[in-house]
Structures are given as structure tokens and as C-alpha cells.
Design an enzyme around this catalytic site. Structure first.
Site, PDB file in Angstrom:
ATOM      1  CB  CYS A  82     -59.989 -33.102 -13.534  1.00 16.64           C
ATOM      2  SG  CYS A  82     -58.956 -32.128 -14.652  1.00 16.64           S
ATOM      3  CB  CYS A  85     -55.672 -35.514 -14.743  1.00 13.71           C
ATOM      4  SG  CYS A  85     -56.342 -34.734 -13.239  1.00 13.71           S
ATOM      5  CB  CYS A 130     -57.415 -30.169 -11.537  1.00 17.61           C
ATOM      6  SG  CYS A 130     -57.053 -31.909 -11.230  1.00 17.61           S
ATOM      7  CB  CYS A 133     -53.747 -32.083 -14.466  1.00 15.82           C
ATOM      8  SG  CYS A 133     -55.406 -31.394 -14.738  1.00 15.82           S
ATOM      9  CB  CYS A 153     -68.960 -20.554 -10.175  1.00 18.93           C
ATOM     10  SG  CYS A 153     -69.985 -20.165 -11.590  1.00 18.93           S
TER      11      CYS A 153
END
Length: 165
Positions: A82, A85, A130, A133, A153
Site C-alpha cells: 500500500c 501505509c 487496504c 489504513c 484489479c
């Protein structure tokens, strides 16, 4: 007859006052509650941490233009994380060429993402976020390859890549 120092009513009142005091203290500066963890940031903190494109996708649920992310063509062994984070999200071992113009994977790392129903754009889709976060990453579809038949995707701008080795 003496009255107990704390009866149920007094105890509940004190607990309520304590919670109110904590809330007031947390909101005293800047009008927002203090972040509970490094990844529960204020909007201003997210804006400072991310590029404008990352902010638009991760925090405002935007979508990058197809075929614009360098991660779409990433072929090395490694981990996609991510951009908000640094939570590891996908292994390169699950990446495949979907032809859609966005990095696609057939499975996330265990516990890395959460999903929820997304009914924007007049259709039902499954949004992927995510797990650390809650940043918007993209969507998952049921038209991927074996063994899962899933196509995660993802917006490349919402991720970073770390090569193995």
C-alpha cells in the site's frame, strides 16, 4: 445507615464524565480527534503524506487512467504494498496480465485487504481496501484465472513495489 461511596448511578456518571473529558481533550486542538494509530490520519495528514494522485485514489476512491501505471508492466519477483501505509498487499507470484490496463492479481496476501460492496456508477461491484489504513485500492471481479477465478484489479498509484533480494 451509611451510603456506599460508589453506587451504580454515581459510577455510571463518573464513567460518562471521564469519556466526555477524553473526547474534549482529543478535540481541543484542531477540532479533530487525535489519530488512534499512525494509519488513522487526518485528511490534512493524508494530503501531506501522499502525492495528489495517490490521495485521489486512496482517500477519495478515484481511479487512475488505464495503462498509465508503471506497476502494470512490473515483472520482477517481489511484493506490492500500500502506498499509504506500506502494508504488503500482493505477491508478484499472483500477478497476471489481464489486458485491462491496471495491475491485476488472482489473490491478495492473507489478511492484507478487506472488501465491501460498491454501488457507485450504477452497478454492483466489490471494492478492495487496504486492511491497515482502509485506503481504496481498486475492485475485485469473478473473471480471473485459476486457482481463484478472481481478478483483483488494482490502481497502480495506490501501491509501491519492492523487488526480492
Amino acid at each position: 445507615m451509611t451510603q456506599p461511596l460508589f453506587d451504580r448511578r454515581r459510577l455510571l456518571g463518573l464513567v460518562g464524565l471521564g469519556g466526555t473529558a477524553l473526547a474534549i481533550g482529543a478535540c481541543a486542538e484542531g477540532g479533530e480527534a487525535a489519530p488512534a494509530s499512525p494509519f488513522r490520519l487526518t485528511d490534512a495528514q493524508w494530503r501531506a503524506r501522499l502525492t495528489p494522485a495517490q490521495y485521489q485514489v486512496l482517500r477519495k476512491e478515484g481511479t487512475e487512467r488505464a495503462f498509465t501505471s508503471p506497476l502494470n508492466n512490473e515483472k520482477r519477483a517481489g511484493t506490492f504494498a500500500c502506498a499509504g501505509c506500506a502494508q504488503p498487499l500482493f505477491s508478484s507470484e499472483t500477478k497476471f496480465e489481464s489486458g485491462t490496463g491496471w495491475p491485476s492479481f488472482w489473490a491478495p496476501l492473507k489478511g492484507a485487504v478487506t472488501t465491501r460492496e460498491d454501488r457507485t456508477l450504477w452497478m454492483a461491484r466489490t471494492e478492495v481496501r487496504c486492511a491497515r489504513c482502509a485506503g481504496h485500492l481498486g475492485h475485485v471481479f469473478d473473471d480471473g484465472p485459476p486457482p481463484t477465478a478472481k481478478r483483483y484489479c488494482m490502481n497502480g498509484v495506490a501501491m509501491t513495489f519492492r523487488a526480492k533480494g
